[in-house]
Design an enzyme around this catalytic site. Structure first.
Site, PDB file in Angstrom:
ATOM      1  CD  GLU A 285     -66.626 -61.713 -18.403  1.00  0.00           C
ATOM      2  OE1 GLU A 285     -66.780 -61.876 -19.641  1.00  0.00           O
ATOM      3  OE2 GLU A 285     -65.769 -62.330 -17.742  1.00  0.00           O
TER       4      GLU A 285
ATOM      5  CG  ASP B  60     -65.172 -66.184 -14.813  1.00  0.00           C
ATOM      6  OD1 ASP B  60     -64.202 -65.401 -14.735  1.00  0.00           O
ATOM      7  OD2 ASP B  60     -66.050 -66.096 -15.699  1.00  0.00           O
ATOM      8  CB  SER B  61     -59.580 -65.861 -13.408  1.00  0.00           C
ATOM      9  OG  SER B  61     -59.751 -65.322 -12.107  1.00  0.00           O
TER      10      SER B  61
ATOM     11  CE  LYS C  53     -65.678 -59.868 -12.177  1.00  0.00           C
ATOM     12  NZ  LYS C  53     -65.723 -60.302 -13.601  1.00  0.00           N
TER      13      LYS C  53
ATOM     14  CG  ASP D 126     -66.373 -63.370 -12.044  1.00  0.00           C
ATOM     15  OD1 ASP D 126     -66.947 -62.301 -12.281  1.00  0.00           O
ATOM     16  OD2 ASP D 126     -65.187 -63.590 -12.346  1.00  0.00           O
TER      17      ASP D 126
ATOM     18  CD  GLU E 124     -59.741 -58.739 -17.562  1.00  0.00           C
ATOM     19  OE1 GLU E 124     -58.898 -59.633 -17.761  1.00  0.00           O
ATOM     20  OE2 GLU E 124     -60.901 -58.972 -17.181  1.00  0.00           O
TER      21      GLU E 124
END
Length: 204
Positions: A123, A52-53, A121, A91, A190
């Site tokens: 978080e 999502d970056s 993925k 993501d 990260e």
């Protein structure tokens, strides 16, 4: 369903686990488009993340919070249509897996069926283990993400190294164990101190 690039079969969670079991390094890069995916096909890279970056890199946002599920489907599908041998993770964007198990499953399924991801993925640690387990139990592999979690940027107060003090490090270790117990096949660490990252990598 495996594609073949030369004599290379498409990576799977099983082949990646085999590399970890034998101590082989596992390589992973982020990719957002078909052009870069073509370049990856010429390498031996094991895994690709459509992160999502892309909100920062491709869309000009200042953070990842504005990225939508449809954005992830669009960019993920562009990569999936081209990628040949690397394992593809996509993501789950902000608030696409935080409301309920049912909403999480619906959105994760779209990233697999519409975008072509082999895994999603998420978080977070213990707070999301029920979401992770629901996906894994339904046949969707999940990669965890600990340390600096950009979707929580307003909670953690900025982009800084996480897990420096003993309490935070202990919490992250417990989160990693919980993700493993829930069925996550891998975890991104990260901006985590090297010593703590190695401890977690050896533990799970």
């Amino acid at each position: 369903m495996s594609k073949v690039a030369g004599n290379r079969k498409r990576h799977s969670t099983r082949s990646l686990q085999a590399k970890k079991d034998t101590g082989d390094k596992i390589s992973m890069v982020t990719c957002y488009d078909s052009t870069f995916a073509k370049l990856i096909n010429e390498t031996s890279i094991d895994m690709v993340l459509v992160g999502d970056s892309l909100g920062n890199v491709m869309m000009g946002y200042g953070d990842t919070l504005k990225v939508s599920l449809q954005d992830m489907i669009t960019y993920g599908a562009a990569v999936a249509r081209t990628l040949e041998h690397a394992f593809l993770v996509i993501d789950m964007p902000f608030m696409s897996y935080n409301i309920s198990n049912e909403e999480t499953l619906k959105n994760a399924a779209l990233l697999v069926t519409k975008a072509g991801g082999q895994a999603v993925k998420m978080e977070g640690g213990r707070a999301i283990v029920d979401k992770v387990k629901a996906c894994v139990d339904s046949g969707i592999p999940v990669m965890g993400h600990l340390g600096l979690t950009p979707q929580s940027i307003h909670t953690i107060g900025g982009y800084s190294v996480q897990g420096r003090d003993a309490e935070d490090a202990s919490r992250m270790i417990e989160d990693a164990k919980a993700l493993e117990d829930a069925g996550a096949f891998s975890i991104v660490l990260e901006m985590v101190p090297i010593k703590l990252a190695k401890e977690i990598a050896d533990l799970v």
